[in-house]
Design an enzyme around this catalytic site. Sequence first.
Site, PDB file in Angstrom:
ATOM      1  N   PRO A 132      47.596 117.352  78.782  1.00 40.83           N
ATOM      2  CA  PRO A 132      47.005 117.591  80.110  1.00 40.83           C
ATOM      3  C   PRO A 132      47.242 116.416  81.059  1.00 40.83           C
ATOM      4  O   PRO A 132      47.464 116.608  82.253  1.00 40.83           O
ATOM      5  CB  PRO A 132      45.519 117.771  79.811  1.00 40.83           C
ATOM      6  CG  PRO A 132      45.482 118.276  78.403  1.00 40.83           C
ATOM      7  CD  PRO A 132      46.634 117.620  77.704  1.00 40.83           C
ATOM      8  N   ARG A 284      73.112 146.909 103.858  1.00 39.03           N
ATOM      9  CA  ARG A 284      72.189 146.843 104.989  1.00 39.03           C
ATOM     10  C   ARG A 284      72.967 146.705 106.303  1.00 39.03           C
ATOM     11  O   ARG A 284      73.823 145.815 106.424  1.00 39.03           O
ATOM     12  CB  ARG A 284      71.261 145.630 104.814  1.00 39.03           C
ATOM     13  CG  ARG A 284      70.254 145.443 105.904  1.00 39.03           C
ATOM     14  CD  ARG A 284      69.156 146.471 105.805  1.00 39.03           C
ATOM     15  NE  ARG A 284      68.097 146.237 106.771  1.00 39.03           N
ATOM     16  CZ  ARG A 284      67.092 147.075 106.936  1.00 39.03           C
ATOM     17  NH1 ARG A 284      67.007 148.193 106.223  1.00 39.03           N
ATOM     18  NH2 ARG A 284      66.152 146.818 107.820  1.00 39.03           N
ATOM     19  N   GLY A 356      62.888 141.480 105.068  1.00 33.98           N
ATOM     20  CA  GLY A 356      61.512 141.789 104.645  1.00 33.98           C
ATOM     21  C   GLY A 356      61.444 142.366 103.244  1.00 33.98           C
ATOM     22  O   GLY A 356      60.477 142.141 102.516  1.00 33.98           O
ATOM     23  N   GLU A 379      61.777 120.513  81.154  1.00 32.10           N
ATOM     24  CA  GLU A 379      62.738 119.585  80.508  1.00 32.10           C
ATOM     25  C   GLU A 379      63.027 118.378  81.387  1.00 32.10           C
ATOM     26  O   GLU A 379      64.137 117.843  81.369  1.00 32.10           O
ATOM     27  CB  GLU A 379      64.060 120.280  80.156  1.00 32.10           C
ATOM     28  CG  GLU A 379      63.941 121.606  79.443  1.00 32.10           C
ATOM     29  CD  GLU A 379      63.749 121.482  77.948  1.00 32.10           C
ATOM     30  OE1 GLU A 379      64.035 120.415  77.394  1.00 32.10           O
ATOM     31  OE2 GLU A 379      63.275 122.455  77.345  1.00 32.10           O
TER      32      GLU A 379
HETATM   33  C1  LIG Z   1      56.222 126.918  82.560  1.00 29.27           C
HETATM   34  C2  LIG Z   1      56.300 125.579  81.886  1.00 29.27           C
HETATM   35  C3  LIG Z   1      56.685 125.509  80.547  1.00 29.27           C
HETATM   36  C4  LIG Z   1      56.691 124.273  79.884  1.00 29.27           C
HETATM   37  N1  LIG Z   1      57.020 124.225  78.558  1.00 29.27           N
HETATM   38  C5  LIG Z   1      56.884 123.057  77.876  1.00 29.27           C
HETATM   39  C6  LIG Z   1      57.088 122.993  76.438  1.00 29.27           C
HETATM   40  O1  LIG Z   1      57.458 123.991  75.795  1.00 29.27           O
HETATM   41  N2  LIG Z   1      56.820 121.827  75.803  1.00 29.27           N
HETATM   42  C7  LIG Z   1      56.428 120.714  76.467  1.00 29.27           C
HETATM   43  O2  LIG Z   1      56.220 119.673  75.826  1.00 29.27           O
HETATM   44  N3  LIG Z   1      56.269 120.711  77.826  1.00 29.27           N
HETATM   45  C8  LIG Z   1      56.479 121.858  78.528  1.00 29.27           C
HETATM   46  N4  LIG Z   1      56.302 121.886  79.917  1.00 29.27           N
HETATM   47  C9  LIG Z   1      55.841 120.679  80.583  1.00 29.27           C
HETATM   48  C10 LIG Z   1      56.920 120.051  81.456  1.00 29.27           C
HETATM   49  O3  LIG Z   1      57.876 119.422  80.647  1.00 29.27           O
HETATM   50  C11 LIG Z   1      56.203 119.069  82.400  1.00 29.27           C
HETATM   51  O4  LIG Z   1      55.435 119.851  83.297  1.00 29.27           O
HETATM   52  C12 LIG Z   1      57.197 118.215  83.147  1.00 29.27           C
HETATM   53  O5  LIG Z   1      57.811 117.301  82.290  1.00 29.27           O
HETATM   54  C13 LIG Z   1      56.495 117.425  84.292  1.00 29.27           C
HETATM   55  O6  LIG Z   1      55.355 116.777  83.821  1.00 29.27           O
HETATM   56  P1  LIG Z   1      53.958 116.904  84.628  1.00 29.27           P
HETATM   57  O7  LIG Z   1      53.736 118.351  84.880  1.00 29.27           O
HETATM   58  O8  LIG Z   1      52.926 116.188  83.837  1.00 29.27           O
HETATM   59  O9  LIG Z   1      54.214 116.189  85.983  1.00 29.27           O
HETATM   60  P2  LIG Z   1      54.026 114.599  86.250  1.00 29.27           P
HETATM   61  O10 LIG Z   1      54.722 113.831  85.194  1.00 29.27           O
HETATM   62  O11 LIG Z   1      52.587 114.349  86.471  1.00 29.27           O
HETATM   63  O12 LIG Z   1      54.812 114.441  87.618  1.00 29.27           O
HETATM   64  C14 LIG Z   1      54.270 114.835  88.870  1.00 29.27           C
HETATM   65  C15 LIG Z   1      55.302 114.513  89.963  1.00 29.27           C
HETATM   66  O13 LIG Z   1      55.554 113.099  89.980  1.00 29.27           O
HETATM   67  C16 LIG Z   1      56.934 112.860  89.807  1.00 29.27           C
HETATM   68  N5  LIG Z   1      57.096 111.631  89.016  1.00 29.27           N
HETATM   69  C17 LIG Z   1      56.559 111.337  87.810  1.00 29.27           C
HETATM   70  N6  LIG Z   1      56.928 110.114  87.413  1.00 29.27           N
HETATM   71  C18 LIG Z   1      57.748 109.617  88.378  1.00 29.27           C
HETATM   72  C19 LIG Z   1      58.465 108.406  88.549  1.00 29.27           C
HETATM   73  N7  LIG Z   1      58.465 107.442  87.624  1.00 29.27           N
HETATM   74  N8  LIG Z   1      59.184 108.235  89.687  1.00 29.27           N
HETATM   75  C20 LIG Z   1      59.235 109.213  90.621  1.00 29.27           C
HETATM   76  N9  LIG Z   1      58.582 110.391  90.525  1.00 29.27           N
HETATM   77  C21 LIG Z   1      57.849 110.591  89.408  1.00 29.27           C
HETATM   78  C22 LIG Z   1      57.466 114.079  89.055  1.00 29.27           C
HETATM   79  O14 LIG Z   1      58.867 114.229  89.247  1.00 29.27           O
HETATM   80  C23 LIG Z   1      56.659 115.183  89.725  1.00 29.27           C
HETATM   81  O15 LIG Z   1      57.245 115.523  90.946  1.00 29.27           O
HETATM   82  C24 LIG Z   1      56.336 123.102  80.594  1.00 29.27           C
HETATM   83  C25 LIG Z   1      55.999 123.184  81.944  1.00 29.27           C
HETATM   84  C26 LIG Z   1      55.976 124.401  82.595  1.00 29.27           C
HETATM   85  C27 LIG Z   1      55.553 124.462  84.044  1.00 29.27           C
END
Ligand SMILES: Cc1cc2nc3c(=O)[nH]c(=O)nc-3n(C[C@H](O)[C@H](O)[C@H](O)COP(=O)(O)OP(=O)(O)OC[C@H]3O[C@@H](n4cnc5c(N)ncnc54)[C@H](O)[C@@H]3O)c2cc1C
Length: 401
Positions: A132, A284, A356, A379
């Site tokens: 989380p 279209r 639309g 990823e």
């Molecule tokens: C539908 C879905 C499926 C997924 N499936 C998996 C899975 O199977 N297994 C798994 O482990 N994870 C999974 N994920 C998680 C996914 O890998 C993460 O959501 C992703 O890596 C981004 O992490 P975060 O959401 O915590 O964003 P954060 O890390 O909190 O980032 C928030 C923002 O800050 C930016 N940011 C963060 N650090 C930096 C930095 N150093 N410099 C500049 N910008 C930065 C990011 O680019 C982003 O724009 C899934 C996510 C989704 C939405």
Amino acid sequence: MARLARTAGLTDVQQEILSTVRDFVDKEIIPVATDLEHRDEYPQQIVDGLKELGLFGLMIPEEYGGLGESLLTYALCVEEIARGWMSVSGIINTHFIVAYMLKQHGTQEQKDHFLPRMAAGDVRGAFSMSEPGLGSDVSAITSKAVKDGDEYVLNGQKMWLTNGGTSSLVAVLVRSDEGHPEGTAPHKSMTTFLVEKEPGFGEVRPGLTIPGKIDKMGYKGVDTTELIMDGLRVPADRVLGGVTGRGFYQMMDGVEVGRVNVAARGCGVAQRAFELGVQYAQQRHTFGKPIAQHQAIQFKLAEMATKVEAAHAMMVNAARKKDSGERNDLEAGMAKYLASEYCKEVVEDAFRIHGGYGFSKEYEIERLYREAPMLLIGEGTAEIQKMIIGRRLLEEYRFQG
Ligand SMILES: Cc1cc2nc3c(=O)[nH]c(=O)nc-3n(C[C@H](O)[C@H](O)[C@H](O)COP(=O)(O)OP(=O)(O)OC[C@H]3O[C@@H](n4cnc5c(N)ncnc54)[C@H](O)[C@@H]3O)c2cc1C
């Protein structure tokens, strides 16, 4: 696709596999994808079909019952499948990453135990790094394993597991301080555990709960879940590779091939958006002619097709580099970054071409519009890809003065 995204130099076997998959996508996926997606329904019949085609074992070596194919073959299949429905490619992706990690890093006993059943699609994999409080910053993982006799006791909460409910094997990355003195670098004190469980939701094994599906804006049908470990006991022989402290590197290796896969998905979704856009533009009419005859729309189609071609070429290059045994983090990072950004742009252009009607759930482009953003995040986000690309460039072009 008549002309775009062709791949030169494929073997007869690769061409045969691809044409079988393309046929399956056209007949079994595209006609039902949008309805299933709107109902957020798991595509069981499609998954059974993929199993029959042997796709769950595509890259698993033949000695374990798989097809022993290359990353390129796999990525090209993913591209085809995502053209039909991105969620279906998500169902095989985490499975593929876990199988790849087992093949590369598993003990012989672990390979013998899991790979044949994974090749048959009877054991299905999910992988879990995110929590989380973190996604990009994997080194901040707080879930923890503590040794207790011949077992480890795992506690913590994981987030965003694609296939969290439907899988029966989860590769979970946790902190494991045992054997690693205080002050050890975070990436050296992490371990991947191979956690077997029953598919489903609720308490699927003592100490392991998969709450319900996360309600998502797109990428529906495939389940994405949390995972809660509360005193989960895992035998020591389920440490991937048998040695603690290697989990971070194992996961990064898995994610690297996963990035080629996400690039391939971006290519597939963009191709479908182009197909929909170019068809609609010829049907279209406005101001007395098909909108495809207005130069502004033709320019859009030209830009879309150029992006489809460029993304495909970079994705193929990244896959071939890995298949040749070379390090491909730069190419995979570039391909993932470019393909996901281009995918979003091509989908948006196809949406605009639909006017639309693009906003109506009756048109497939509405689904693609909600699917494309996931590729910008999964990823590793665009920012994370650029960090990887930038770091590698500075290694390659070190100032010698
Ligand atoms: C539908 C879905 C499926 C997924 N499936 C998996 C899975 O199977 N297994 C798994 O482990 N994870 C999974 N994920 C998680 C996914 O890998 C993460 O959501 C992703 O890596 C981004 O992490 P975060 O959401 O915590 O964003 P954060 O890390 O909190 O980032 C928030 C923002 O800050 C930016 N940011 C963060 N650090 C930096 C930095 N150093 N410099 C500049 N910008 C930065 C990011 O680019 C982003 O724009 C899934 C996510 C989704 C939405």
